[in-house]
Design a protein around this motif. Structure first.
Motif, PDB file in Angstrom:
ATOM      1  N   GLN A 280       0.826  -1.204   0.000  1.00  0.00           N
ATOM      2  CA  GLN A 280       0.000   0.000   0.000  1.00  0.00           C
ATOM      3  C   GLN A 280       0.868   1.265   0.000  1.00  0.00           C
ATOM      4  O   GLN A 280       0.600   2.209  -0.742  1.00  0.00           O
TER       5      GLN A 280
ATOM      6  N   ILE B 221       2.306   1.656  -3.466  1.00  0.00           N
ATOM      7  CA  ILE B 221       1.288   2.177  -4.394  1.00  0.00           C
ATOM      8  C   ILE B 221       1.164   3.688  -4.229  1.00  0.00           C
ATOM      9  O   ILE B 221       1.171   4.437  -5.209  1.00  0.00           O
TER      10      ILE B 221
ATOM     11  N   LYS C 205       2.120   6.551  -6.993  1.00  0.00           N
ATOM     12  CA  LYS C 205       1.078   7.499  -7.426  1.00  0.00           C
ATOM     13  C   LYS C 205       1.517   8.939  -7.176  1.00  0.00           C
ATOM     14  O   LYS C 205       1.257   9.828  -7.987  1.00  0.00           O
TER      15      LYS C 205
ATOM     16  N   VAL D 132       1.681   0.671 -10.845  1.00  0.00           N
ATOM     17  CA  VAL D 132       0.551   0.855  -9.925  1.00  0.00           C
ATOM     18  C   VAL D 132      -0.491  -0.238 -10.150  1.00  0.00           C
ATOM     19  O   VAL D 132      -0.974  -0.855  -9.194  1.00  0.00           O
TER      20      VAL D 132
ATOM     21  N   GLN E 296      -1.473  -3.044  -7.343  1.00  0.00           N
ATOM     22  CA  GLN E 296      -2.848  -3.183  -6.860  1.00  0.00           C
ATOM     23  C   GLN E 296      -3.346  -4.609  -7.071  1.00  0.00           C
ATOM     24  O   GLN E 296      -4.009  -5.180  -6.191  1.00  0.00           O
TER      25      GLN E 296
ATOM     26  N   LYS F 295      -1.568  -6.825  -4.470  1.00  0.00           N
ATOM     27  CA  LYS F 295      -2.138  -6.574  -3.139  1.00  0.00           C
ATOM     28  C   LYS F 295      -3.502  -7.253  -3.013  1.00  0.00           C
ATOM     29  O   LYS F 295      -3.784  -7.916  -2.021  1.00  0.00           O
ATOM     30  N   ALA F 296      -4.339  -7.105  -4.031  1.00  0.00           N
ATOM     31  CA  ALA F 296      -5.668  -7.723  -4.001  1.00  0.00           C
ATOM     32  C   ALA F 296      -5.554  -9.247  -3.979  1.00  0.00           C
ATOM     33  O   ALA F 296      -6.303  -9.917  -3.257  1.00  0.00           O
TER      34      ALA F 296
END
Length: 139
Positions: free
Chosen positions: A42, A45, A49, A60, A64, A67-68
């Motif tokens: 996180q 990310i 960003k 990015v 993501q 992470k998901a």
């Protein structure tokens, strides 16, 4: 009173890069069960960003997705390996965007660590004991 996010300095970025490299150098599947990996992803990310560079968009997206996936329960080694591999390649390429040479060096190291993690996930090494058990069970 409004809250303004203070930009990170190079030392904070370098510490985060070192910490993320350390996490990725360990047992990734074990780390996935801890908050450390989720938090590191996180922060990463958010850091990418904050750079606001369209060249880093794929990083990015892949972060993501990673992470998901780690937060979703069962882990698909093939997918994780692909994501880590692409992240490694793109992270190494992104090192040119770092203004500070020390940060650039750490970004490159993180990319290399991601590539090693991808290989580890795609073809995990077994211990000598596991090899012996597999050899004796196949007889």
């Amino acid at each position: 009173m409004s809250f303004h996010k203070q930009p990170k300095d190079d030392t904070q970025h370098q510490n985060h890069l070192d910490g993320t490299s350390k996490i990725l150098s360990g047992d990734l599947f074990e780390e996935a069960n801890r908050a450390g990996l989720d938090n590191a992803l996180q922060r990463w990310i958010e850091d990418v960003k904050d750079v606001n560079n369209p060249e880093l968009h794929q990083i990015v997206v892949d972060l993501q997705a990673l992470k998901a996936h780690f937060g979703g329960g069962s882990i698909d080694s093939k997918l994780v390996g692909q994501l880590l591999g692409r992240l490694g390649e793109n992270t190494i390429k992104a090192a040119i965007f770092a203004d500070n040479p020390n940060t650039s060096e750490r970004v490159t190291k993180l990319g290399e660590t991601l590539l090693k993690a991808a290989k580890q996930v795609q073809s995990p090494q077994t211990s000598a004991e596991e090899d012996l058990q597999q050899d004796s069970s196949s007889r």
